[in-house]
Design a protein around this motif. Structure first.
Motif: not given
Length: 271
Positions: A17-20, A79-90
């Motif tokens: 979802r970082a990309i989406q 140092v750069k840190v990114i936290l994404s919700r990850g994959g999933g969902g519709r």
């Protein structure tokens, strides 16, 4: 070097979802003498952003260990840190997104900051204004299209940084920095209730000023306020603080505020 969920790699799932949707948050920290400067503050920033965005990330000790590991043995760096919700969902729904993605990278600290500290920087007023949204104001979420457009406009000028207003015309920040200006012993910085990023270095500078002979005030101010300033400085976690020497026909040579803050901002402070 990139670490994605603890593995050295550069590939991220296209479904993330970082990309989406730009569904996530980030922080950028300075490595100083093998340590993450203000490490607890960077973790707290990410915690706050995850709470605001309802991202169920809980591996804070592991994340702190990974950040420290990347910094170990390096005299200086980023140092750069990114936290994404990850994959999933519709679609936009986050239902079922229970495995956030953590992305860490390490790089060199920008070399031009040393010159900026010596010479000061010039500002140009950005044609791009920041949208006002109290739910997102202050946090460093992944939706950075405003900053991309601000930077594109800045690169068409001869200036070093952009003076950025919000959509109501209030001074808010720079493209990649917060801003302070001084009149006598009073130091002003924009309120960030509706737009802008509440930077780690901004927070630190405000704490230092609060216990000094200066008086710091958060204000809603129009760009004309800078015409009354005796001194202007900008800051972020990497610069960390830089004097502004010129904006249009306005020029500043005083360095009282800069000279007070600069040595404090170079400490390996862990709070």
């Amino acid at each position: 070097m990139f670490l994605i969920n603890g593995t050295e790699q550069r590939q991220l799932a296209a479904s993330d979802r970082a990309i989406q949707f730009g569904d996530g948050c980030f922080t950028t920290a300075r490595i100083l003498a093998g340590q993450i400067q203000f490490a607890p503050a960077h973790i707290q920033r990410l915690r706050l952003a995850c709470e605001r965005l309802c991202i169920p990330f809980n591996d804070w000790d592991l994340l702190a260990q990974e950040m420290a590991s990347l910094a170990q043995g390096k005299a200086d760096g980023v140092v750069k840190v990114i936290l994404s919700r990850g994959g999933g969902g519709r679609g936009y729904s986050a239902a079922g997104c229970d495995s956030p993605t953590r992305i860490l990278s390490v790089s060199a600290r920008p070399a031009h900051y040393a010159r900026w500290q010596r010479e000061g920087v010039t500002l140009a007023l950005s044609d791009v204004c920041l949208g006002r949204n109290p739910m997102l104001a202050g946090i460093k979420h992944l939706n950075r299209l405003e900053q991309v457009l601000i930077r594109a406009g800045l690169e068409q000028t001869g200036a070093d940084e952009a003076l950025v207003l919000d959509s109501d015309g209030w001074i808010t920040e720079c493209c990649a920095a917060n801003i302070f200006w001084r009149q006598g012993q009073e130091v002003f910085t924009p309120r960030l209730d509706y737009a802008g990023v509440d930077g780690i270095m901004r927070q630190y500078c405000m704490r230092q000023l609060a216990s000094s002979g200066f008086r710091v005030v958060e204000v809603n101010a129009r760009q004309q306020a800078l015409a009354q300033a005796e001194e202007v400085v900008i800051c972020n976690a990497l610069m960390p603080v830089v004097p502004v020497r010129q904006w249009g026909e306005l020029r500043w040579s005083a360095r009282d505020l800069y000279q007070f803050l600069a040595p404090l901002c170079e400490q390996i402070n862990q709070s």
